[in-house]
Write an enzyme that holds these catalytic residues in place. Structure first.
Site, PDB file in Angstrom:
ATOM      1  N   GLU A  23      29.875  -4.637   6.591  1.00  0.00           N
ATOM      2  CA  GLU A  23      29.599  -5.823   7.413  1.00  0.00           C
ATOM      3  C   GLU A  23      30.645  -6.886   7.108  1.00  0.00           C
ATOM      4  O   GLU A  23      31.071  -7.042   5.962  1.00  0.00           O
ATOM      5  CB  GLU A  23      28.191  -6.348   7.106  1.00  0.00           C
ATOM      6  CG  GLU A  23      27.838  -7.691   7.694  1.00  0.00           C
ATOM      7  CD  GLU A  23      27.881  -7.711   9.210  1.00  0.00           C
ATOM      8  OE1 GLU A  23      28.548  -8.609   9.753  1.00  0.00           O
ATOM      9  OE2 GLU A  23      27.269  -6.826   9.827  1.00  0.00           O
ATOM     10  N   CYS A  40      23.377  -2.822  22.178  1.00  0.00           N
ATOM     11  CA  CYS A  40      22.715  -3.854  22.974  1.00  0.00           C
ATOM     12  C   CYS A  40      23.446  -4.078  24.293  1.00  0.00           C
ATOM     13  O   CYS A  40      23.139  -5.012  25.031  1.00  0.00           O
ATOM     14  CB  CYS A  40      22.616  -5.170  22.191  1.00  0.00           C
ATOM     15  SG  CYS A  40      24.212  -5.830  21.679  1.00  0.00           S
ATOM     16  N   GLN A  67      17.654  -9.013  14.470  1.00  0.00           N
ATOM     17  CA  GLN A  67      17.213  -8.809  15.850  1.00  0.00           C
ATOM     18  C   GLN A  67      16.211  -9.879  16.284  1.00  0.00           C
ATOM     19  O   GLN A  67      15.408 -10.346  15.476  1.00  0.00           O
ATOM     20  CB  GLN A  67      16.578  -7.425  15.997  1.00  0.00           C
ATOM     21  CG  GLN A  67      17.563  -6.282  15.899  1.00  0.00           C
ATOM     22  CD  GLN A  67      18.293  -6.008  17.212  1.00  0.00           C
ATOM     23  OE1 GLN A  67      18.222  -6.796  18.152  1.00  0.00           O
ATOM     24  NE2 GLN A  67      19.009  -4.902  17.267  1.00  0.00           N
ATOM     25  N   TYR A 107      28.423  -2.045  10.681  1.00  0.00           N
ATOM     26  CA  TYR A 107      27.888  -3.300  11.212  1.00  0.00           C
ATOM     27  C   TYR A 107      26.451  -3.468  10.681  1.00  0.00           C
ATOM     28  O   TYR A 107      25.511  -3.695  11.431  1.00  0.00           O
ATOM     29  CB  TYR A 107      27.881  -3.324  12.744  1.00  0.00           C
ATOM     30  CG  TYR A 107      29.176  -2.866  13.375  1.00  0.00           C
ATOM     31  CD1 TYR A 107      30.210  -3.757  13.625  1.00  0.00           C
ATOM     32  CD2 TYR A 107      29.358  -1.521  13.718  1.00  0.00           C
ATOM     33  CE1 TYR A 107      31.405  -3.329  14.208  1.00  0.00           C
ATOM     34  CE2 TYR A 107      30.544  -1.086  14.294  1.00  0.00           C
ATOM     35  CZ  TYR A 107      31.566  -1.991  14.536  1.00  0.00           C
ATOM     36  OH  TYR A 107      32.733  -1.565  15.116  1.00  0.00           O
ATOM     37  N   ASP A 150      25.811   0.032  14.798  1.00  0.00           N
ATOM     38  CA  ASP A 150      25.025  -0.972  15.545  1.00  0.00           C
ATOM     39  C   ASP A 150      25.942  -2.168  15.800  1.00  0.00           C
ATOM     40  O   ASP A 150      25.780  -3.238  15.212  1.00  0.00           O
ATOM     41  CB  ASP A 150      23.794  -1.375  14.729  1.00  0.00           C
ATOM     42  CG  ASP A 150      22.855  -2.282  15.508  1.00  0.00           C
ATOM     43  OD1 ASP A 150      23.124  -2.542  16.700  1.00  0.00           O
ATOM     44  OD2 ASP A 150      21.850  -2.747  14.929  1.00  0.00           O
TER      45      ASP A 150
END
Length: 284
Positions: free
Chosen positions: A167, A242, A117, A146, A215
């Site tokens: 991932e 996001c 992030q 993720y 995420d």
């Protein structure tokens, strides 16, 4: 506007050094395509990634002299005509190719292609909120989709029996495994693969988490992952997003079996119109 003054000064120095060789997206000519600067908020370590349209040696001595806090410099090669920032090939020209940073009580190793992030201060709040709202229990099996470098999964690890992280970026999975060791976390398993396929394989092995963290990137969840979430019927899903638009789209699909308890927006991208959101879903 959320970049630190140091990172902006470094970027300006690099651009001045490479002036005359800046990449032109229209013609495909030029060398320096992008500059990525990663700065550990807690560690103060800095990584510089120069994205080049082909490899060229770079005399970094003046850069290091002017900015001694730089821990590593990496040249990333991206020769494809695309708007994707990073290519797959990295060449470390200074340092060891990664930095570390601390979030909460945990230390994380960060490589060039690994997701991290952009706002560590707010990130800690996001993860703490996600963990709090998940209402975790010691016998829970959690899944972190993720998972990046393992941040959410490692945050959750002390509260649950087991965490599985998935991932697609290989260096991120390597970092996640290393981060578990660095923090002496022994109840995590990180799996390399597309969430769409790897999560499906996990379910086929009869591993059925009752708490799931997602995420995803801005494009949100793929249809297969949504199907799996509907089929597995986990007790709780925490969706960190996001992009409110794809979050709304995905929640509409998940409403078939999940009650959307609350959505908390977090100002992760200060001075911009974008927000991060943490949505809490409970099985109906």
């Amino acid at each position: 506007m959320i970049q630190t003054k140091t990172s902006q000064d470094i970027a300006k120095f690099i651009v001045d050094t490479w002036r005359g060789t800046i990449y032109d997206e229209k013609t495909g000519k030029g060398l320096l395509r992008n500059i990525m600067i990663r700065e550990g908020f807690s560690s103060k370590e800095i990584m510089c990634i120069l994205v080049l349209n082909g490899y060229k040696d770079y005399d970094y001595q003046e850069l290091i002299k002017n900015f001694p806090q730089i821990k590593t410099i990496v040249i990333n090669i991206n020769t494809v005509n695309t708007n994707v920032v990073l290519g797959r090939e990295n060449r470390i020209i200074f340092g060891d190719g990664y930095i570390t940073d601390k979030l909460g009580d945990y230390t994380f190793k960060i490589s060039p292609n690994s997701f991290y992030q952009v706002n560590p201060v707010q990130t800690e709040k996001i993860y703490n909120l996600a963990i709090e709202k998940a209402n975790l229990k010691k016998d829970d099996i959690a899944c972190d989709l993720y998972c990046g470098i393992g941040t959410i999964g490692i945050f959750a690890s002390e509260f649950v029996k087991k965490v599985y992280g998935i991932e697609v970026v290989d260096t991120a999975i390597e970092n996640a495994k290393e981060n578990a060791k660095i923090n002496n976390v022994q109840n995590t398993e990180f799996i390399l693969g597309d969430v769409e396929k790897a999560f499906d394989e996990l379910i086929k092995k009869n591993i059925k988490p009752n708490v799931i963290f997602v995420d995803p990137p801005r494009k949100g969840l793929d249809n297969k992952t949504v199907e799996n979430l509907l089929d597995i019927k986990a007790e709780r899903v925490i969706y960190v997003s996001c992009n409110p638009a794809t979050l709304a789209r995905d929640l509409q699909k998940l409403e078939k079996i999940y009650d959307i308890k609350e959505i908390t927006p977090i100002d992760n991208f200060c001075y911009s119109a974008h927000v991060e959101c943490v949505a809490v879903l409970n099985l109906i």
